[in-house]
Design an enzyme around this catalytic site. Structure first.
Site, PDB file in Angstrom:
ATOM      1  N   TRP A  45       0.519  -1.669  -0.313  1.00  0.00           N
ATOM      2  CA  TRP A  45      -0.068   0.216   0.231  1.00  0.00           C
ATOM      3  C   TRP A  45       1.166   1.415   0.031  1.00  0.00           C
ATOM      4  O   TRP A  45       1.555   1.250   1.201  1.00  0.00           O
ATOM      5  CB  TRP A  45      -0.831   0.091   1.639  1.00  0.00           C
ATOM      6  CG  TRP A  45      -1.549   0.952   1.659  1.00  0.00           C
ATOM      7  CD1 TRP A  45      -1.418   2.335   2.813  1.00  0.00           C
ATOM      8  CD2 TRP A  45      -3.008   1.559   0.710  1.00  0.00           C
ATOM      9  NE1 TRP A  45      -2.150   2.950   2.778  1.00  0.00           N
ATOM     10  CE2 TRP A  45      -2.953   2.875   0.998  1.00  0.00           C
ATOM     11  CE3 TRP A  45      -3.396   1.463  -0.303  1.00  0.00           C
ATOM     12  CZ2 TRP A  45      -4.149   3.797   1.431  1.00  0.00           C
ATOM     13  CZ3 TRP A  45      -4.705   1.956  -0.049  1.00  0.00           C
ATOM     14  CH2 TRP A  45      -5.000   3.235   0.473  1.00  0.00           C
ATOM     15  N   PHE A  49      -0.690   9.410   2.969  1.00  0.00           N
ATOM     16  CA  PHE A  49       0.486  10.388   4.392  1.00  0.00           C
ATOM     17  C   PHE A  49       1.404   9.985   4.869  1.00  0.00           C
ATOM     18  O   PHE A  49       2.722  10.043   5.146  1.00  0.00           O
ATOM     19  CB  PHE A  49      -1.113   9.183   6.041  1.00  0.00           C
ATOM     20  CG  PHE A  49      -0.651   9.281   6.837  1.00  0.00           C
ATOM     21  CD1 PHE A  49       0.245  10.815   7.738  1.00  0.00           C
ATOM     22  CD2 PHE A  49      -0.113   8.316   8.618  1.00  0.00           C
ATOM     23  CE1 PHE A  49       0.737  10.601   9.047  1.00  0.00           C
ATOM     24  CE2 PHE A  49       0.293   8.857   9.572  1.00  0.00           C
ATOM     25  CZ  PHE A  49       0.995   9.638   9.989  1.00  0.00           C
ATOM     26  N   ASP A  59      -0.805  15.308   5.266  1.00  0.00           N
ATOM     27  CA  ASP A  59      -1.242  14.697   4.352  1.00  0.00           C
ATOM     28  C   ASP A  59      -3.277  15.176   4.096  1.00  0.00           C
ATOM     29  O   ASP A  59      -3.961  14.904   4.594  1.00  0.00           O
ATOM     30  CB  ASP A  59      -1.855  12.679   4.916  1.00  0.00           C
ATOM     31  CG  ASP A  59      -2.536  12.303   4.487  1.00  0.00           C
ATOM     32  OD1 ASP A  59      -2.325  12.290   2.651  1.00  0.00           O
ATOM     33  OD2 ASP A  59      -3.190  11.241   4.923  1.00  0.00           O
ATOM     34  N   ASP A  86      -2.604   4.532  -3.175  1.00  0.00           N
ATOM     35  CA  ASP A  86      -3.646   5.197  -2.286  1.00  0.00           C
ATOM     36  C   ASP A  86      -2.920   7.209  -3.166  1.00  0.00           C
ATOM     37  O   ASP A  86      -3.288   7.875  -2.990  1.00  0.00           O
ATOM     38  CB  ASP A  86      -3.341   5.562  -0.762  1.00  0.00           C
ATOM     39  CG  ASP A  86      -4.031   7.141   0.136  1.00  0.00           C
ATOM     40  OD1 ASP A  86      -4.988   7.199  -0.656  1.00  0.00           O
ATOM     41  OD2 ASP A  86      -3.642   7.068   1.511  1.00  0.00           O
ATOM     42  N   ARG A 160     -12.966   4.185  -1.634  1.00  0.00           N
ATOM     43  CA  ARG A 160     -13.472   4.167  -0.725  1.00  0.00           C
ATOM     44  C   ARG A 160     -14.500   5.355  -0.092  1.00  0.00           C
ATOM     45  O   ARG A 160     -14.592   6.163  -0.435  1.00  0.00           O
ATOM     46  CB  ARG A 160     -11.871   5.125  -0.324  1.00  0.00           C
ATOM     47  CG  ARG A 160     -11.667   5.083   1.340  1.00  0.00           C
ATOM     48  CD  ARG A 160      -9.986   5.615   2.034  1.00  0.00           C
ATOM     49  NE  ARG A 160      -9.567   6.518   2.651  1.00  0.00           N
ATOM     50  CZ  ARG A 160      -8.940   6.869   3.334  1.00  0.00           C
ATOM     51  NH1 ARG A 160      -7.486   6.198   2.912  1.00  0.00           N
ATOM     52  NH2 ARG A 160      -8.520   7.175   3.986  1.00  0.00           N
ATOM     53  N   HIS A 191     -13.746   2.611   5.976  1.00  0.00           N
ATOM     54  CA  HIS A 191     -12.081   3.429   6.780  1.00  0.00           C
ATOM     55  C   HIS A 191     -13.714   3.605   7.897  1.00  0.00           C
ATOM     56  O   HIS A 191     -14.737   4.252   8.005  1.00  0.00           O
ATOM     57  CB  HIS A 191     -11.626   4.668   6.422  1.00  0.00           C
ATOM     58  CG  HIS A 191     -10.867   4.649   6.573  1.00  0.00           C
ATOM     59  ND1 HIS A 191      -9.821   3.970   7.807  1.00  0.00           N
ATOM     60  CD2 HIS A 191      -9.617   5.620   6.570  1.00  0.00           C
ATOM     61  CE1 HIS A 191      -8.637   4.075   8.228  1.00  0.00           C
ATOM     62  NE2 HIS A 191      -8.656   5.290   7.215  1.00  0.00           N
TER      63      HIS A 191
HETATM   64  C1  SPV Z   1      -3.049   6.423   4.728  1.00  0.00           C
HETATM   65  O1  SPV Z   1      -2.168   5.428   4.988  1.00  0.00           O
HETATM   66  O2  SPV Z   1      -2.696   7.580   3.438  1.00  0.00           O
HETATM   67  C2  SPV Z   1      -4.752   6.426   4.283  1.00  0.00           C
HETATM   68  C3  SPV Z   1      -5.306   5.599   5.589  1.00  0.00           C
HETATM   69  O3  SPV Z   1      -5.416   6.980   3.338  1.00  0.00           O
HETATM   70  S1  SPV Z   1      -5.295   6.713   7.126  1.00  0.00           S
HETATM   71  O4  SPV Z   1      -3.877   6.915   7.046  1.00  0.00           O
HETATM   72  O5  SPV Z   1      -6.174   6.603   7.693  1.00  0.00           O
HETATM   73  O6  SPV Z   1      -6.291   8.243   6.180  1.00  0.00           O
HETATM   74 MG    MG Z   2      -4.398   8.134   2.410  1.00  0.00          MG
END
Ligand code: SPV
Ligand code: MG
Length: 349
Positions: A45, A49, A59, A86, A160, A191
């Protein structure tokens, strides 16, 4: 695998069909992605962030699509397992989503995730963050654009919904999820920022759709694999743990180093024996010749000897190599690491 590199999107689909639950490890560059691969996760992934954080940015839709794409492209180049990127809100409207899909698919990414938040978005777990959603209709338009833009039908568009994050409840989350599935989403990422998985499981219990459900259990890390499987979850993403681990480790090392200026903490914290060699092995040598096993190494050694006479073997002899291998085995090194070390030696010739 006969040297045939399966298309990553096809591979991810195949994994989804074969395994009850895919485990997906977060990464933010090629090194962290390689560690996800070495530790046998099903996929990687590339989270917004983590990628923002390593640029010392929040982020919050600050980095551009191209900057995120560059990270994903270099991860794809370095790794053999599929990458899920993402893509935040898709970096704009449906046209931006369309272009995003073209670029990420062309870069060899297996799937992208887009979310129904308003651009510019803020991180879902941010305290008092702005979690405003766009309308269901406007997000459906993005999914349609994404589906239309992809070439390989196995390239997944993960939709999402942030309905729970935005405090809009399970009913709204379900309504949106059904609309997104109808628009062609290949998976629904639901989420949550709840400290327990209850609302996620309530969602999955009521979910009557057919596409697989994906979750990101950052705020409810105690959930077990068994529970996830039992509750019909097909993909679990460990989104930012790798980022937090590296931040923590670098900071700790630097704190200790500044205090003591000694080598001791390096050995203790950095695992001199293992980590140094792992890094040399993994990152220097994967680009050098590959050795499948010791047998082929010996064959090649013979080949060099024939080609170059004894000069080559003056410094590194087969006996020296054997004793090094014995040492690596004693250190508990896996065959893969040993082979990479052999490749490294070859670079030394
Ligand atoms: C990321 O890893 O950037 C995500 C998950 O989108 S979260 O940080 O929980 O938004
Ligand atoms: Mg993200």
């Amino acid at each position: 695998d006969n040297g045939y590199k399966m298309n990553n999107a096809d591979r991810l689909r195949e994994l989804l069909e074969k395994k009850p639950l895919l485990r997906i490890g977060g990464a933010f560059d090629s090194m962290s992605a390689k560690l996800v691969e070495i530790n046998k996760f099903d996929a990687i992934w590339a989270g917004s962030f983590a990628i923002s954080a390593i640029r010392a940015l929040p982020d919050a839709s600050i980095l551009t699509m191209t900057e995120f794409l560059n990270v994903s492209a270099s991860i794809v180049e370095s790794c053999k397992i599929p990458l899920i990127a993402d893509c935040d809100t898709g970096y704009g409207g449906p046209s931006n989503v369309s272009y995003t899909v073209q670029k990420f698919e062309a870069a060899g990414v297996a799937a992208i995730s887009i979310e129904d938040k308003k651009f510019p978005k803020q991180n879902s777990l941010l305290k008092n963050g702005n979690q405003e959603l766009i309308s269901e209709k406007d997000f459906v338009a993005k999914i349609l654009a994404a589906k239309d833009a992809r070439i390989n039908k196995n390239f997944m568009i993960i939709a999402r919904t942030e309905a729970l994050i935005a405090g809009q409840g399970i009913k709204e989350a379900l309504n949106r999820a059904y609309a997104y599935e109808k628009a062609g989403a290949d998976s629904i990422l639901i989420h949550s920022k709840s400290k327990s998985p209850e609302e996620i499981f309530e969602f999955s219990k009521q979910w009557e759709g057919t596409v697989p459900l994906t979750v990101v259990p950052t705020s409810y890390p105690d959930v077990s694999i068994k529970e996830l499987e039992k509750n019909n979850i097909k993909m679990v993403i460990y989104a930012n743990q790798s980022l937090r681990a590296s931040y923590f480790a670098i900071n700790k090392l630097l704190e200790e180093k500044r205090k003591t200026h000694q080598k001791k903490e390096e050995n203790e914290l950095l695992g001199f024996e293992s980590t140094l060699h792992d890094l040399i092995d993994t990152f220097l040598v994967d680009v050098a010749w590959e050795f499948k096993d010791l047998k082929s190494y010996r064959q090649r050694l013979g080949w060099w000897k024939d080609q170059l006479g004894d000069i080559v073997l003056e410094e590194i002899t087969p006996t020296m190599i054997e004793s090094k291998i014995t040492l690596l085995k004693k250190l508990g090194k896996k065959p893969g690491t040993i082979n990479r070390y052999l490749s490294y030696l070859q670079g030394a010739f």
